[in-house]
Design a protein around this motif. Structure first.
Motif, PDB file in Angstrom:
ATOM      1  N   GLU A 102      13.090  67.149  25.223  1.00 48.69           N
ATOM      2  CA  GLU A 102      14.090  66.491  26.062  1.00 48.69           C
ATOM      3  C   GLU A 102      13.658  65.074  26.440  1.00 48.69           C
ATOM      4  N   ARG A 103      12.366  64.888  26.574  1.00 49.53           N
ATOM      5  CA  ARG A 103      11.843  63.557  26.925  1.00 49.53           C
ATOM      6  C   ARG A 103      12.046  62.571  25.790  1.00 49.53           C
ATOM      7  N   PHE A 104      11.901  63.074  24.548  1.00 49.60           N
ATOM      8  CA  PHE A 104      12.057  62.226  23.373  1.00 49.60           C
ATOM      9  C   PHE A 104      13.191  62.784  22.503  1.00 49.60           C
ATOM     10  N   TRP A 150       2.439  66.420  21.573  1.00 50.51           N
ATOM     11  CA  TRP A 150       2.534  66.044  22.984  1.00 50.51           C
ATOM     12  C   TRP A 150       2.384  67.268  23.886  1.00 50.51           C
ATOM     13  N   VAL A 195       9.892  60.279  18.238  1.00 50.65           N
ATOM     14  CA  VAL A 195       8.761  60.756  19.028  1.00 50.65           C
ATOM     15  C   VAL A 195       7.565  59.850  18.737  1.00 50.65           C
ATOM     16  N   LYS A 240       9.711  72.336  25.151  1.00 43.98           N
ATOM     17  CA  LYS A 240      11.110  72.015  25.462  1.00 43.98           C
ATOM     18  C   LYS A 240      11.197  70.727  26.261  1.00 43.98           C
ATOM     19  N   GLN A 241      10.294  70.562  27.229  1.00 43.57           N
ATOM     20  CA  GLN A 241      10.304  69.357  28.060  1.00 43.57           C
ATOM     21  C   GLN A 241      10.047  68.100  27.232  1.00 43.57           C
ATOM     22  N   VAL A 242       9.118  68.199  26.303  1.00 39.55           N
ATOM     23  CA  VAL A 242       8.812  67.043  25.456  1.00 39.55           C
ATOM     24  C   VAL A 242      10.011  66.710  24.573  1.00 39.55           C
ATOM     25  N   VAL A 265       6.466  66.775  18.369  1.00 40.50           N
ATOM     26  CA  VAL A 265       6.667  67.290  19.717  1.00 40.50           C
ATOM     27  C   VAL A 265       5.471  68.140  20.150  1.00 40.50           C
TER      28      VAL A 265
END
Length: 205
Positions: free
Chosen positions: A152-154, A129, A158, A148-150, A126
């Motif tokens: 949630e994205r994955f 990224w 990952v 945190k956004q990454v 994570v």
């Protein structure tokens, strides 16, 4: 010389293969260093000769060279691509030893980077990224928000970022340094010839 210095089993003056000797010294370091025996200083330079240095971790070593991984868009990644010459230095304080390596850089295949990235801890994946390595960062909170956004994205697997890659340093020279009394250190320099064979010599401390 003390028993501690002899634990490798290969007397420095009698060593003939730098790869075998390095492997032996690394095993000793793993048995005695408290943290990251595979830590190494990586020195790079711009095409104009402006140097920079940082600590990275050696992830693989064999007869082909020394492999490590990083963000290819970082400062070191940019310098390695623009000027594919670099130097490494290992320092094992508990062993009173150093190894210095100089050589040329090649980028590892994508499949190699994929295989290594797949086995990294999830949060390290994570972070690869989330971090725009070497670029300005407004605050710690920004980094934490991006992380945190990454995540949630994955939510599951990952994938490897397209800019995250591996490099291999193929050595031209490998110097082994063993501390001696009164600064009369032992320094043995191995130099790779055009035919791939290694020459060996002793240099002044």
């Amino acid at each position: 010389m003390s028993e501690m210095h002899q634990r490798c089993g290969i007397p420095l003056a009698e060593a003939t293969d730098p790869h075998v000797l390095f492997d032996c010294w690394m095993k000793d370091a793993k048995a005695s260093e408290l943290n990251d025996p595979n830590a190494m200083s990586l020195a790079t330079a711009t095409p104009g000769g402006v140097p920079s240095v940082r600590i990275v971790l050696l992830k693989r070593f064999d007869a082909s060279g020394f492999a490590f991984y990083t963000n290819g868009e970082s400062r070191k990644g940019g310098e390695l691509r623009a000027n594919p010459h670099a130097a490494l230095c290992f320092h094992w304080k508990s062993r009173h030893r150093q190894v210095r390596v100089e050589g040329t850089i090649t980028e590892l295949p994508a499949a190699d980077a994929d295989a290594y990235f797949e086995h990294r801890p999830r949060m390290s994946q994570v972070g690869a990224w989330a971090s725009q390595q070497s670029r300005p960062l407004a605050s710690r909170e920004e980094l934490e928000s991006l992380t945190k956004q990454v995540g949630e994205r994955f939510p599951k697997e990952v994938p490897r970022p397209p800019y995250w890659t591996g490099f291999l340093l193929t050595p031209r020279t490998i110097e082994f340094w063993q501390e001696g009394d009164f600064r009369l250190h032992d320094r043995i320099l191995f130099t790779c010839g055009a035919d791939g064979s290694w020459g060996k010599g002793r240099i002044f401390p």
